[in-house]
Scaffold this motif. Structure first.
Motif, PDB file in Angstrom:
ATOM      1  N   LYS A  67      31.690 106.175  63.112  1.00  0.00           N
ATOM      2  CA  LYS A  67      30.710 105.451  63.393  1.00  0.00           C
ATOM      3  C   LYS A  67      30.968 103.959  63.663  1.00  0.00           C
ATOM      4  O   LYS A  67      31.258 103.342  62.935  1.00  0.00           O
ATOM      5  CB  LYS A  67      29.373 105.600  62.491  1.00  0.00           C
ATOM      6  N   LEU A  68      31.093 103.758  64.791  1.00  0.00           N
ATOM      7  CA  LEU A  68      31.480 102.496  65.325  1.00  0.00           C
ATOM      8  C   LEU A  68      30.497 101.734  66.061  1.00  0.00           C
ATOM      9  O   LEU A  68      29.870 102.207  66.987  1.00  0.00           O
ATOM     10  CB  LEU A  68      32.946 102.748  66.183  1.00  0.00           C
ATOM     11  N   GLY A  69      30.784 100.484  66.046  1.00  0.00           N
ATOM     12  CA  GLY A  69      29.835  99.466  66.757  1.00  0.00           C
ATOM     13  C   GLY A  69      30.404  99.602  68.350  1.00  0.00           C
ATOM     14  O   GLY A  69      31.352  99.663  68.417  1.00  0.00           O
ATOM     15  N   ARG A  70      29.636  98.944  69.188  1.00  0.00           N
ATOM     16  CA  ARG A  70      29.860  98.933  70.379  1.00  0.00           C
ATOM     17  C   ARG A  70      31.177  98.282  71.014  1.00  0.00           C
ATOM     18  O   ARG A  70      31.982  98.699  71.580  1.00  0.00           O
ATOM     19  CB  ARG A  70      28.740  98.173  71.524  1.00  0.00           C
ATOM     20  N   SER A  71      31.431  96.968  70.294  1.00  0.00           N
ATOM     21  CA  SER A  71      32.612  96.367  70.515  1.00  0.00           C
ATOM     22  C   SER A  71      33.940  97.195  70.273  1.00  0.00           C
ATOM     23  O   SER A  71      34.944  97.297  70.913  1.00  0.00           O
ATOM     24  CB  SER A  71      32.527  95.023  70.005  1.00  0.00           C
ATOM     25  N   GLU A  72      33.887  97.899  69.046  1.00  0.00           N
ATOM     26  CA  GLU A  72      35.077  98.616  68.512  1.00  0.00           C
ATOM     27  C   GLU A  72      35.117  99.839  69.541  1.00  0.00           C
ATOM     28  O   GLU A  72      36.230 100.542  69.565  1.00  0.00           O
ATOM     29  CB  GLU A  72      34.662  99.139  66.847  1.00  0.00           C
ATOM     30  N   MET A  73      33.939 100.414  69.928  1.00  0.00           N
ATOM     31  CA  MET A  73      34.111 101.718  70.601  1.00  0.00           C
ATOM     32  C   MET A  73      34.879 101.372  72.017  1.00  0.00           C
ATOM     33  O   MET A  73      35.647 101.962  72.597  1.00  0.00           O
ATOM     34  CB  MET A  73      32.459 102.111  70.917  1.00  0.00           C
ATOM     35  N   MET A  74      34.515 100.258  72.662  1.00  0.00           N
ATOM     36  CA  MET A  74      34.871  99.722  73.719  1.00  0.00           C
ATOM     37  C   MET A  74      36.536  99.525  73.606  1.00  0.00           C
ATOM     38  O   MET A  74      37.240  99.511  74.669  1.00  0.00           O
ATOM     39  CB  MET A  74      34.291  98.856  74.245  1.00  0.00           C
ATOM     40  N   SER A  75      36.805  98.990  72.596  1.00  0.00           N
ATOM     41  CA  SER A  75      38.354  98.550  72.543  1.00  0.00           C
ATOM     42  C   SER A  75      39.196  99.856  72.027  1.00  0.00           C
ATOM     43  O   SER A  75      40.271  99.558  71.418  1.00  0.00           O
ATOM     44  CB  SER A  75      38.471  97.471  71.610  1.00  0.00           C
ATOM     45  N   GLY A  76      38.606 100.898  71.979  1.00  0.00           N
ATOM     46  CA  GLY A  76      39.412 101.992  71.213  1.00  0.00           C
ATOM     47  C   GLY A  76      39.696 102.331  70.124  1.00  0.00           C
ATOM     48  O   GLY A  76      40.731 102.693  69.721  1.00  0.00           O
ATOM     49  N   GLY A  77      38.664 101.798  69.409  1.00  0.00           N
ATOM     50  CA  GLY A  77      38.604 101.903  67.789  1.00  0.00           C
ATOM     51  C   GLY A  77      39.047 103.245  67.363  1.00  0.00           C
ATOM     52  O   GLY A  77      39.476 103.388  66.297  1.00  0.00           O
ATOM     53  N   ARG A  78      38.600 104.345  67.906  1.00  0.00           N
ATOM     54  CA  ARG A  78      38.712 105.766  67.436  1.00  0.00           C
ATOM     55  C   ARG A  78      40.350 106.061  67.355  1.00  0.00           C
ATOM     56  O   ARG A  78      40.810 107.040  66.380  1.00  0.00           O
ATOM     57  CB  ARG A  78      37.932 106.563  68.182  1.00  0.00           C
ATOM     58  N   ARG A  79      41.010 105.277  68.237  1.00  0.00           N
ATOM     59  CA  ARG A  79      42.509 105.706  68.200  1.00  0.00           C
ATOM     60  C   ARG A  79      43.351 104.600  67.261  1.00  0.00           C
ATOM     61  O   ARG A  79      44.559 104.935  67.357  1.00  0.00           O
ATOM     62  CB  ARG A  79      43.100 105.501  69.638  1.00  0.00           C
ATOM     63  N   LYS A  80      42.795 103.397  66.708  1.00  0.00           N
ATOM     64  CA  LYS A  80      43.589 102.212  66.354  1.00  0.00           C
ATOM     65  C   LYS A  80      43.922 102.720  64.940  1.00  0.00           C
ATOM     66  O   LYS A  80      43.284 103.270  63.960  1.00  0.00           O
ATOM     67  CB  LYS A  80      42.495 101.314  65.977  1.00  0.00           C
ATOM     68  N   GLN A  81      45.280 102.670  64.654  1.00  0.00           N
ATOM     69  CA  GLN A  81      45.929 103.059  63.402  1.00  0.00           C
ATOM     70  C   GLN A  81      45.420 102.220  62.109  1.00  0.00           C
ATOM     71  O   GLN A  81      45.041 103.219  61.341  1.00  0.00           O
ATOM     72  CB  GLN A  81      47.346 102.620  63.654  1.00  0.00           C
ATOM     73  N   ALA A  82      44.928 100.936  62.163  1.00  0.00           N
ATOM     74  CA  ALA A  82      44.620 100.467  61.260  1.00  0.00           C
ATOM     75  C   ALA A  82      43.217 101.106  60.696  1.00  0.00           C
ATOM     76  O   ALA A  82      43.069 101.189  59.418  1.00  0.00           O
ATOM     77  CB  ALA A  82      44.462  98.908  61.311  1.00  0.00           C
ATOM     78  N   LEU A  83      42.549 101.154  61.617  1.00  0.00           N
ATOM     79  CA  LEU A  83      41.019 101.737  61.478  1.00  0.00           C
ATOM     80  C   LEU A  83      40.977 103.133  60.773  1.00  0.00           C
ATOM     81  O   LEU A  83      40.382 103.375  60.066  1.00  0.00           O
ATOM     82  CB  LEU A  83      40.114 101.551  62.767  1.00  0.00           C
TER      83      LEU A  83
END
Length: 229
Positions: free
Chosen positions: A99-115
Motif C-alpha cells: 500500500k503506497l502513496g502516490r509519490s512512491e507509486m510513481m517512483s517505482g516503489g514496488r520494485r525498490k530494494q530498500a522498501l
C-alpha cells in the motif's frame, strides 16, 4: 476485518493465514500511506529485523556445529541484509500488495530494494505477533530455504572478491560510478555501475551507495566467474 482478494492470494503464496488480518494490512502499508486510522509498517519492520536475526543465528549454529564466530558473522550478515530480504520479497511478489502513496507509486516503489526489504521484515513481525515465534521461524526457514546452507559463497565481500579477481589478471581495481539517485531524502535509491578494465560492467540499485556498490560488484563477479575468464 476482511482481506482483499490480492492479500488472500498473498497469504497463499507465503503459506500462512492470519488470525488477525489487520496485522498483515499494517505490514504492507508504507509510511507514504499512513493516516490516523491506518498504521504503517515501520514499527513492525523494527521488530521483524530482530526476529529474523534470532532465527538466522539459531539456524546457522544448527547448520554448522564447527563454525567459529568469525565464520558465522559474514554468513549471518549475508542472510539478514536488506538485499536478501528484498530478494525473498520478490520471490513471493510482496511488491504487488504494498500500500503506497502516490509519490512512491510513481517512483517505482514496488520494485525498490530498500522498501521491499523493510516490508519483508514487517511481514515476519506480523506473523510473530499473530502466532508467536515458532510460526515466524517456520515462515523464515521456508522462505529463505537453501540460502541458509549455501550462504558461504554469498558471505564473501563482493567488492573485495572482484578486486582480487581483477588484480589476479593484471587489471586495475574496479571503478564505481553513480548512475542516478532517486526517491526522497529520507529513503534514497542509488544506482551504481561498476567497471572493469576489460570493458565489462554491471549496475545495481540500493538504499545506500555502499550497498549498491556491493550489489553491482556481486553481479559482475557472478558474470566473470560464469564466463571463466
Amino acid at each position: 476485518m476482511r482481506l482483499s482478494k490480492e492479500l488472500r492470494a498473498f497469504e497463499q503464496r507465503i503459506g500462512y493465514s492470519f488470525n488477525q488480518p489487520e496485522l498483515l494490512m499494517q505490514a504492507v502499508t508504507h509510511a507514504s500511506m499512513s493516516s490516523p486510522t491506518r498504521q504503517d509498517n515501520q514499527r513492525l519492520e523494527f521488530l521483524g529485523d530482530r526476529v529474523l536475526g534470532l532465527v538466522m543465528s539459531t539456524a546457522l549454529l544448527d547448520a554448522d556445529q564447527d563454525a567459529t564466530e568469525g565464520q558465522l558473522a559474514p554468513r549471518f550478515n549475508a542472510l539478514v541484509r536488506k538485499e536478501a530480504c528484498a530478494e525473498v520479497a520478490r520471490e513471493i511478489d510482496l511488491g504487488a500488495v504494498l500500500k503506497l502513496g502516490r509519490s512512491e507509486m510513481m517512483s517505482g516503489g514496488r520494485r525498490k530494494q530498500a522498501l521491499l526489504g523493510d516490508a519483508m521484515e514487517a511481514v515476519i513481525a506480523a506473523v510473530y505477533k499473530d502466532a508467536g515465534f515458532a510460526a515466524a521461524q517456520e515462515l523464515i526457514l521456508r522462505l529463505w530455504g537453501r540460502r541458509i546452507y549455501t550462504v558461504e559463497e554469498d558471505a564473501r565481500d563482493p567488492k573485495t572478491a572482484l578486486q582480487e579477481w581483477a588484480q589476479a589478471r593484471g587489471q586495475k581495481p574496479p571503478s564505481y560510478t553513480e548512475v542516478s539517485r532517486s526517491g526522497p531524502d529520507h529513503a534514497p535509491v542509488f544506482t551504481i555501475a561498476v567497471h572493469l578494465d576489460d570493458g565489462r560492467t554491471a549496475q545495481a540499485e540500493a538504499g545506500s551507495k555502499r550497498h549498491a556498490e556491493q550489489a553491482a560488484a556481486r553481479l559482475l563477479l557472478a558474470e566473470v566467474e560464469t564466463a571463466g575468464t
